[in-house]
Scaffold this motif. Sequence first.
Motif, PDB file in Angstrom:
ATOM      1  N   PRO A  61      57.055 -68.399 -29.415  1.00 26.18           N
ATOM      2  CA  PRO A  61      57.661 -68.753 -30.700  1.00 26.18           C
ATOM      3  C   PRO A  61      59.188 -68.717 -30.661  1.00 26.18           C
ATOM      4  O   PRO A  61      59.785 -67.845 -30.027  1.00 26.18           O
ATOM      5  CB  PRO A  61      57.115 -67.690 -31.647  1.00 26.18           C
ATOM      6  N   SER A  62      59.799 -69.663 -31.359  1.00 23.63           N
ATOM      7  CA  SER A  62      61.264 -69.717 -31.438  1.00 23.63           C
ATOM      8  C   SER A  62      61.765 -69.412 -32.845  1.00 23.63           C
ATOM      9  O   SER A  62      62.947 -69.551 -33.123  1.00 23.63           O
ATOM     10  CB  SER A  62      61.757 -71.111 -31.013  1.00 23.63           C
ATOM     11  N   THR A  63      60.849 -69.029 -33.732  1.00 22.96           N
ATOM     12  CA  THR A  63      61.220 -68.659 -35.102  1.00 22.96           C
ATOM     13  C   THR A  63      60.604 -67.300 -35.424  1.00 22.96           C
ATOM     14  O   THR A  63      59.694 -66.840 -34.727  1.00 22.96           O
ATOM     15  CB  THR A  63      60.715 -69.687 -36.133  1.00 22.96           C
ATOM     16  N   SER A  64      61.089 -66.669 -36.482  1.00 23.85           N
ATOM     17  CA  SER A  64      60.583 -65.339 -36.825  1.00 23.85           C
ATOM     18  C   SER A  64      59.882 -65.399 -38.166  1.00 23.85           C
ATOM     19  O   SER A  64      60.402 -64.939 -39.175  1.00 23.85           O
ATOM     20  CB  SER A  64      61.723 -64.320 -36.862  1.00 23.85           C
ATOM     21  N   GLY A  65      58.675 -66.010 -38.149  1.00 21.68           N
ATOM     22  CA  GLY A  65      57.986 -66.071 -39.416  1.00 21.68           C
ATOM     23  C   GLY A  65      56.620 -66.707 -39.459  1.00 21.68           C
ATOM     24  O   GLY A  65      55.780 -66.280 -40.232  1.00 21.68           O
ATOM     25  N   THR A  66      56.348 -67.714 -38.652  1.00 20.92           N
ATOM     26  CA  THR A  66      55.104 -68.449 -38.878  1.00 20.92           C
ATOM     27  C   THR A  66      53.871 -67.663 -38.468  1.00 20.92           C
ATOM     28  O   THR A  66      52.796 -67.842 -39.038  1.00 20.92           O
ATOM     29  CB  THR A  66      55.095 -69.781 -38.114  1.00 20.92           C
ATOM     30  N   GLY A  67      53.988 -66.804 -37.460  1.00 23.69           N
ATOM     31  CA  GLY A  67      52.830 -66.048 -36.996  1.00 23.69           C
ATOM     32  C   GLY A  67      51.790 -66.886 -36.287  1.00 23.69           C
ATOM     33  O   GLY A  67      50.742 -66.380 -35.886  1.00 23.69           O
ATOM     34  N   ALA A  68      52.068 -68.174 -36.109  1.00 23.84           N
ATOM     35  CA  ALA A  68      51.080 -69.064 -35.497  1.00 23.84           C
ATOM     36  C   ALA A  68      50.764 -68.668 -34.060  1.00 23.84           C
ATOM     37  O   ALA A  68      49.686 -68.973 -33.550  1.00 23.84           O
ATOM     38  CB  ALA A  68      51.581 -70.514 -35.538  1.00 23.84           C
ATOM     39  N   ASP A  69      51.688 -67.967 -33.416  1.00 21.19           N
ATOM     40  CA  ASP A  69      51.499 -67.596 -32.014  1.00 21.19           C
ATOM     41  C   ASP A  69      50.426 -66.530 -31.814  1.00 21.19           C
ATOM     42  O   ASP A  69      49.972 -66.312 -30.689  1.00 21.19           O
ATOM     43  CB  ASP A  69      52.818 -67.111 -31.408  1.00 21.19           C
ATOM     44  N   VAL A  70      50.000 -65.868 -32.903  1.00 19.26           N
ATOM     45  CA  VAL A  70      48.945 -64.859 -32.773  1.00 19.26           C
ATOM     46  C   VAL A  70      47.762 -65.145 -33.694  1.00 19.26           C
ATOM     47  O   VAL A  70      46.828 -64.342 -33.780  1.00 19.26           O
ATOM     48  CB  VAL A  70      49.479 -63.435 -33.064  1.00 19.26           C
ATOM     49  N   SER A  71      47.780 -66.289 -34.373  1.00 21.96           N
ATOM     50  CA  SER A  71      46.806 -66.509 -35.447  1.00 21.96           C
ATOM     51  C   SER A  71      45.651 -67.414 -35.042  1.00 21.96           C
ATOM     52  O   SER A  71      45.711 -68.128 -34.041  1.00 21.96           O
ATOM     53  CB  SER A  71      47.502 -67.117 -36.675  1.00 21.96           C
ATOM     54  N   GLN A  72      44.611 -67.398 -35.888  1.00 22.82           N
ATOM     55  CA  GLN A  72      43.469 -68.292 -35.731  1.00 22.82           C
ATOM     56  C   GLN A  72      43.576 -69.479 -36.691  1.00 22.82           C
ATOM     57  O   GLN A  72      42.582 -70.109 -37.026  1.00 22.82           O
ATOM     58  CB  GLN A  72      42.167 -67.535 -35.945  1.00 22.82           C
ATOM     59  N   PHE A  73      44.796 -69.778 -37.118  1.00 17.60           N
ATOM     60  CA  PHE A  73      45.064 -70.885 -38.026  1.00 17.60           C
ATOM     61  C   PHE A  73      45.693 -72.049 -37.283  1.00 17.60           C
ATOM     62  O   PHE A  73      46.470 -71.873 -36.347  1.00 17.60           O
ATOM     63  CB  PHE A  73      46.037 -70.460 -39.132  1.00 17.60           C
ATOM     64  N   CYS A  74      45.405 -73.248 -37.749  1.00 16.93           N
ATOM     65  CA  CYS A  74      46.094 -74.470 -37.329  1.00 16.93           C
ATOM     66  C   CYS A  74      46.248 -75.322 -38.579  1.00 16.93           C
ATOM     67  O   CYS A  74      45.260 -75.613 -39.264  1.00 16.93           O
ATOM     68  CB  CYS A  74      45.292 -75.211 -36.265  1.00 16.93           C
ATOM     69  N   VAL A  75      47.480 -75.692 -38.903  1.00 13.05           N
ATOM     70  CA  VAL A  75      47.752 -76.469 -40.112  1.00 13.05           C
ATOM     71  C   VAL A  75      48.365 -77.810 -39.702  1.00 13.05           C
ATOM     72  O   VAL A  75      49.382 -77.845 -39.002  1.00 13.05           O
ATOM     73  CB  VAL A  75      48.697 -75.723 -41.074  1.00 13.05           C
ATOM     74  N   VAL A  76      47.731 -78.899 -40.149  1.00 11.68           N
ATOM     75  CA  VAL A  76      48.142 -80.254 -39.761  1.00 11.68           C
ATOM     76  C   VAL A  76      48.260 -81.116 -41.018  1.00 11.68           C
ATOM     77  O   VAL A  76      47.447 -80.977 -41.946  1.00 11.68           O
ATOM     78  CB  VAL A  76      47.118 -80.877 -38.782  1.00 11.68           C
TER      79      VAL A  76
END
Length: 408
Positions: free
Chosen positions: A162-177
């Motif tokens: 991750p290059s930002t401090s907020g989305t949490g996508a790097d550890v999550s089971q979510f994908c938003v498209v």
Amino acid sequence: MPELEIAFEHVGVPRQSSRDDVGEQRPALAKFHAPEIVFGHGSLAELGHSARRLGARRPFLVTDPGIVEAGWVREAVVHLREVGLEPVVWHELTPNPKDHEVQAAYCEYAQAGADVIIAVGGGSCIDAAKGVAIVSANGGHILDYEGVDRVVNPIPPLVMVPSTSGTGADVSQFCVVTDTTHATKVTIISRTLVPEISIIDPRLLTTMPDWLNAATGLDALTHAMESYVSLAHNVLTDQHSLHAVHLVTRNLLRTLLDPAAQEPRNAMAQGSLAAGMAFTNAILGATHAMSHQVGGLLDAPHGVINGVLLPHVIRFNAEQSPTRYVPLAAAAGIDTDRVPAAEVAEVLADRVRELADSVGVPRGLSCLGVGEHNVAHLARTTMKDACLATNPRQVTQEEIESLFRKAM
């Protein structure tokens, strides 16, 4: 409510505590999913070894033009080549990843004969990488997998940087498209989407523009607060939620006032990580369900929308049950001693708005381009969002419309 049943079954949290053989109440079981995490200054150097341990030979690196320009892709490629890997780089991505971009990236992935999938960038890059993995293993179109647990087949290994401090996508089971046909965002939730490895190097946060720093920080705060009050919270997620609130409320503004200071950057990286681990296991609530719709309609920054909506959702939920907001307020530094829970929740909502003001977030959705003519459509699509299932207060479409109007 079928969606709620699915959400509880998905996160593995029984709605009632069980009883042992002698009839005593036992606490509900809790499950917690998390990737291997490599954290620290310079940890990007571990990328090659991490990918190789997962069996990579020709990794597929998903990123965007801004990360390329910042120099992080060049460094990532060097580390991959140092261990004998030949990466394929795909960077034709815009913010809020579009369905057609995911499909284009998948075609590139398939043609290249790539294997392990890597993302270097913010939530958009990470979501796009997950999208490529979903389609590569399950076929069809990325929008076919909207909802909970529709990704059936195991996906290629994922390494996220991750290059930002907020989305949490790097550890999550979510994908938003983004569904570009219907101008909305679809949420895909599946345990298979939890990455194998997340490499968190706070150095990468220093190249964020101020607006993105503010937006992703408010996104982390929203993750922390919504996961704490979620119907699917548990003892394992609660501490991560509270720790994230503590870190974000004390350090987000500091990163904007002194961008080169390492301590607040490290704290925000940890806050984002803690919030991500909380929400991927406890899911979210009405703020995110509503925010996804506005983001899909306007292609606006997700965290900015959260910053506008969160105070209104706190007040709405607290009308029915304010108690869970008291520990959140304490974590944010608010005096809660001998103060009624309803008053504490109101102060917390005000404090969130004050933080949003301090980092330059607009006060209303109308500043982002939302009009009265959008409200009914946004409310209808919000009711279909998976995040709404774990909001602590049941909500009707009319109440969602009212919330959107209050946030205008």
